[in-house]
Design a protein around this motif. Sequence first.
Motif, PDB file in Angstrom:
ATOM      1  N   VAL A  73      -3.352   3.221  -2.823  1.00 16.61           N
ATOM      2  CA  VAL A  73      -3.436   2.633  -4.160  1.00 16.61           C
ATOM      3  C   VAL A  73      -4.774   1.941  -4.303  1.00 16.61           C
ATOM      4  CG1 VAL A  73      -0.977   2.227  -4.588  1.00 16.61           C
ATOM      5  CG2 VAL A  73      -2.320   0.507  -3.385  1.00 16.61           C
ATOM      6  N   GLY A  74      -5.203   1.778  -5.539  1.00 19.13           N
ATOM      7  CA  GLY A  74      -6.409   1.017  -5.792  1.00 19.13           C
ATOM      8  C   GLY A  74      -6.052  -0.453  -5.751  1.00 19.13           C
ATOM      9  N   ALA A  76      -8.035  -4.340  -5.593  1.00 20.61           N
ATOM     10  CA  ALA A  76      -9.248  -5.198  -5.536  1.00 20.61           C
ATOM     11  C   ALA A  76     -10.496  -4.346  -5.347  1.00 20.61           C
ATOM     12  CB  ALA A  76      -9.124  -6.244  -4.429  1.00 20.61           C
ATOM     13  N   GLY A  77     -10.506  -3.158  -5.953  1.00 15.21           N
ATOM     14  CA  GLY A  77     -11.669  -2.291  -5.864  1.00 15.21           C
ATOM     15  C   GLY A  77     -11.715  -1.429  -4.624  1.00 15.21           C
ATOM     16  N   TRP A  78     -10.647  -1.474  -3.821  1.00 22.33           N
ATOM     17  CA  TRP A  78     -10.581  -0.677  -2.594  1.00 22.33           C
ATOM     18  C   TRP A  78      -9.403   0.283  -2.652  1.00 22.33           C
ATOM     19  CZ3 TRP A  78     -13.955  -1.441   1.626  1.00 22.33           C
ATOM     20  CH2 TRP A  78     -14.815  -2.545   1.506  1.00 22.33           C
ATOM     21  N   SER A  79      -9.527   1.397  -1.943  1.00 21.32           N
ATOM     22  CA  SER A  79      -8.406   2.308  -1.801  1.00 21.32           C
ATOM     23  C   SER A  79      -7.657   1.917  -0.532  1.00 21.32           C
ATOM     24  CB  SER A  79      -8.917   3.753  -1.702  1.00 21.32           C
ATOM     25  OG  SER A  79      -7.817   4.628  -1.610  1.00 21.32           O
ATOM     26  N   MET A  80      -6.436   1.418  -0.687  1.00 26.37           N
ATOM     27  CA  MET A  80      -5.708   0.867   0.454  1.00 26.37           C
ATOM     28  C   MET A  80      -4.317   1.481   0.542  1.00 26.37           C
ATOM     29  SD  MET A  80      -7.905  -1.216   1.674  1.00 26.37           S
ATOM     30  CE  MET A  80      -6.990  -2.146   2.899  1.00 26.37           C
ATOM     31  N   PRO A  81      -3.755   1.541   1.744  1.00 25.21           N
ATOM     32  CA  PRO A  81      -2.413   2.110   1.891  1.00 25.21           C
ATOM     33  C   PRO A  81      -1.341   1.078   1.506  1.00 25.21           C
ATOM     34  CG  PRO A  81      -3.285   1.468   4.040  1.00 25.21           C
ATOM     35  CD  PRO A  81      -4.360   1.158   3.042  1.00 25.21           C
ATOM     36  N   VAL A  82      -0.423   1.469   0.640  1.00 24.41           N
ATOM     37  CA  VAL A  82       0.649   0.545   0.286  1.00 24.41           C
ATOM     38  C   VAL A  82       1.827   0.739   1.237  1.00 24.41           C
ATOM     39  CG1 VAL A  82       1.752   2.002  -1.464  1.00 24.41           C
ATOM     40  CG2 VAL A  82       1.905  -0.469  -1.646  1.00 24.41           C
ATOM     41  N   GLN A  83       2.048   1.952   1.692  1.00 28.25           N
ATOM     42  CA  GLN A  83       3.000   2.186   2.765  1.00 28.25           C
ATOM     43  C   GLN A  83       2.693   3.533   3.397  1.00 28.25           C
ATOM     44  OE1 GLN A  83       6.655   2.256   0.072  1.00 28.25           O
ATOM     45  NE2 GLN A  83       7.276   3.788   1.561  1.00 28.25           N
ATOM     46  N   TYR A  84       3.358   3.842   4.501  1.00 27.04           N
ATOM     47  CA  TYR A  84       3.177   5.124   5.171  1.00 27.04           C
ATOM     48  C   TYR A  84       4.485   5.889   5.063  1.00 27.04           C
ATOM     49  CZ  TYR A  84      -1.071   2.859   6.890  1.00 27.04           C
ATOM     50  OH  TYR A  84      -2.278   2.206   6.972  1.00 27.04           O
ATOM     51  N   LYS A  85       4.886   6.564   6.137  1.00 23.44           N
ATOM     52  CA  LYS A  85       6.076   7.409   5.992  1.00 23.44           C
ATOM     53  C   LYS A  85       7.360   6.587   6.012  1.00 23.44           C
ATOM     54  CE  LYS A  85       3.651  11.181   8.199  1.00 23.44           C
ATOM     55  NZ  LYS A  85       3.393  11.730   9.547  1.00 23.44           N
ATOM     56  N   ASP A  86       7.338   5.451   6.682  1.00 20.85           N
ATOM     57  CA  ASP A  86       8.533   4.623   6.713  1.00 20.85           C
ATOM     58  C   ASP A  86       8.719   3.921   5.382  1.00 20.85           C
ATOM     59  OD1 ASP A  86       8.324   3.365  10.144  1.00 20.85           O
ATOM     60  OD2 ASP A  86       9.020   5.259   9.303  1.00 20.85           O
ATOM     61  N   SER A  87       9.969   3.591   5.078  1.00 18.97           N
ATOM     62  CA  SER A  87      10.227   2.860   3.842  1.00 18.97           C
ATOM     63  C   SER A  87       9.664   1.446   3.961  1.00 18.97           C
ATOM     64  CB  SER A  87      11.723   2.790   3.591  1.00 18.97           C
ATOM     65  OG  SER A  87      12.316   1.832   4.453  1.00 18.97           O
ATOM     66  N   HIS A  88       9.534   0.788   2.837  1.00 17.98           N
ATOM     67  CA  HIS A  88       9.026  -0.577   2.787  1.00 17.98           C
ATOM     68  C   HIS A  88       9.835  -1.486   3.691  1.00 17.98           C
ATOM     69  CE1 HIS A  88       7.510  -4.058   0.069  1.00 17.98           C
ATOM     70  NE2 HIS A  88       7.968  -4.545   1.187  1.00 17.98           N
ATOM     71  N   ILE A  89      11.141  -1.438   3.546  1.00 18.88           N
ATOM     72  CA  ILE A  89      11.996  -2.347   4.320  1.00 18.88           C
ATOM     73  C   ILE A  89      11.896  -2.043   5.818  1.00 18.88           C
ATOM     74  CG2 ILE A  89      14.381  -3.028   4.763  1.00 18.88           C
ATOM     75  CD1 ILE A  89      14.890  -2.930   1.801  1.00 18.88           C
ATOM     76  N   ALA A  90      11.852  -0.767   6.173  1.00 17.50           N
ATOM     77  CA  ALA A  90      11.750  -0.409   7.594  1.00 17.50           C
ATOM     78  C   ALA A  90      10.448  -0.956   8.183  1.00 17.50           C
ATOM     79  CB  ALA A  90      11.811   1.108   7.752  1.00 17.50           C
ATOM     80  N   SER A  91       9.373  -0.831   7.414  1.00 14.00           N
ATOM     81  CA  SER A  91       8.075  -1.310   7.879  1.00 14.00           C
ATOM     82  C   SER A  91       8.051  -2.831   8.006  1.00 14.00           C
ATOM     83  CB  SER A  91       7.014  -0.836   6.876  1.00 14.00           C
ATOM     84  OG  SER A  91       5.757  -1.328   7.210  1.00 14.00           O
ATOM     85  N   HIS A  92       8.648  -3.495   7.038  1.00 14.48           N
ATOM     86  CA  HIS A  92       8.750  -4.956   7.051  1.00 14.48           C
ATOM     87  C   HIS A  92       9.511  -5.401   8.290  1.00 14.48           C
ATOM     88  CE1 HIS A  92       9.504  -8.885   4.806  1.00 14.48           C
ATOM     89  NE2 HIS A  92      10.357  -8.953   5.799  1.00 14.48           N
ATOM     90  N   MET A  93      10.679  -4.812   8.532  1.00 13.74           N
ATOM     91  CA  MET A  93      11.512  -5.237   9.663  1.00 13.74           C
ATOM     92  C   MET A  93      10.861  -4.888  10.988  1.00 13.74           C
ATOM     93  SD  MET A  93      13.768  -6.846   8.100  1.00 13.74           S
ATOM     94  CE  MET A  93      14.624  -7.377   9.582  1.00 13.74           C
ATOM     95  N   HIS A  94      10.123  -3.788  11.009  1.00 14.72           N
ATOM     96  CA  HIS A  94       9.443  -3.423  12.257  1.00 14.72           C
ATOM     97  C   HIS A  94       8.438  -4.508  12.644  1.00 14.72           C
ATOM     98  CE1 HIS A  94       8.106  -0.560  15.349  1.00 14.72           C
ATOM     99  NE2 HIS A  94       6.925  -1.106  15.154  1.00 14.72           N
TER     100      HIS A  94
END
Lengths: 425, 175
Positions: A73-74, A76-94
């Motif tokens: 996603v864009g 603050a002027g940068w192209s940054m990853p908002v998530q990868y293959k795991d879901s948001h919650i899975a990534s958070h808990m990891h």
Amino acid sequence: MMWARLLVGVGGSGLWLRASRDLRGLLRVGGAACVGRRQASSGEECPVKGHCTEALKKTPLFDFHREQGGKMVGFAGWSMPVQYKDSHIASHMHTREHCSIFDVSHMLQTKVHGKDRVKFMESLVVGDIAELKDNQGTLSLFTTEKGGIIDDLIVTRTDQGYLYVVSNAGCADKDSARMKARLAEFKAAGLDVDMEFLDEALIAVQGPSMAQVLQQGLKEDLSKLTFMNSTLATVFGIPGCRVTRCGYTGEDGVEISVPASRVVELTEKLLSHSEVKLAGLGSRDSLRLEAGLCLYGNDIDETTTPVEGTLVWTIGKRRRQTKDFPGADIIVPQIKAKTARKRVGLVSTGPPVRQHTPILSPDGKVIGEVTSGCPSPCLKKNIAMGYVDSAFAKNGTAIQVEVRKKAVPATVSKMPFVPTNYYSG
Amino acid sequence: MAACGLLRSLSSNFFTVLPLLNRSVTLSPLRLASTPYFGRTITTSSRVTADLKFTDKHEWIRVEDDGNGTIGISKFAQEALGDVVYCGLPEVGTQLAQQDEFGALESVKAASELYSPLTGEVVEVNTLLADNPGLVNKSCYTDGWLMKMTIGNPAELDALMDEAAYDRYIRSIED
């Protein structure tokens, strides 16, 4: 589901992106459409209509993120990853249970050199920088003459003859302009200061298994590096890295400043450990909110003073006496006199509470507004931060929030919402 | 139903390990789905989705034996939304005109309104979703159903997309 409102409040300007009127908008912000058709050699263009007008900047991990399935996603002027293959919650808990790597190379890293570097820094921030021990850092604030907060940042007093400063990507332009202007003033007055903005990449490695993973790549004894302390190190064979025990998740973690040409190598080495996964801006935001950490642009900005923002602790004890930081004449009296409104945490159940949600008294009067909010993956309740009339700021106070035109009960809560695990030795 | 269980027109961009299925296998969308891959939809034919009609707002409706319609959101929609943490659903007895907003689904980072595919009255709401909103992600065509309603005007169904048309629609908006 006609349109999904993607709420991307993850730093800097606190974007709240309203997708275009069908799900396509959400896709374009979050997914393949943002990068799929452009193998651009120079800056990606953000295809979201009316969103970014300029090409997005790329960190040294950009290609790597895409190879790893990052949804870009864009931001603050940068192209940054908002998530990868795991879901948001899975990534958070990891992150809370194991260890995650966040690319934070978009943040501004600065070195301040010279005999008068502490005086220089103190002319811009509210903290007692002179009292910092060698290699100790602190969260501090750039303030305006009117007492508002320009940015929050970490200043570290290294034993290498420079201050190491990390500040928000979304404020990079105004912060660097302000620092440069002050530098010019100091030089004109014959003082000894110099500044350089760094090209290094920056990755955050956060979570309870960080130490066990990172120690394998360090000669230095990590058990001696406590929270908010910093050291130069060779990390997994890569010299010239700076490792600082700090982060934005509430977990034990480090931020590693590493030469841009070797950040992919370092990230791959870390990822080869089964404990470690990549995480993006999505979980970065829910993690920091659970930890009670402010997001500049949402929870603090130039219209909020450090006292209103419940950040009095950042104002140095000596500085309160000497009143020698921008806006001190407004901020220092507020410490005793209190302010009309205060930043608080709040908890609720039912529909999630988001930025701009009105906060109401038990009898339905508007007493404030939410500045950040999300469902907490750990607590399975809704958590939020907002400003309320000071009369309602005590922990445990019953209030309401207005969600989808209905008043829902909420409670003022202390923060962090989820206990933190900073390493104190 | 055409080529039940066979994979359909996958673009070369898809990576998939979907097995070749035959009619005797009980097909569930979960077994058909590879790891959700944001922005892409696995085009499949299954006994579950072949019965459904779809709206351009990514809801589906299935006409049941009792003449009522069961409503949910599509796999495409649940993938875009992410982990659903809250379902705001209507009360039983609510009268809805086609396209009326009847509720909302929320994930950690996104929120989306729900729009009624048809005109009718809400007769049942999936109470399991209160404690288990993740069912919408795990089982969007079966256990993650949202509500059931009467079908006040059956002709409205004809204007909705069948599975093939919906698949084409998704691909057109992805491009």
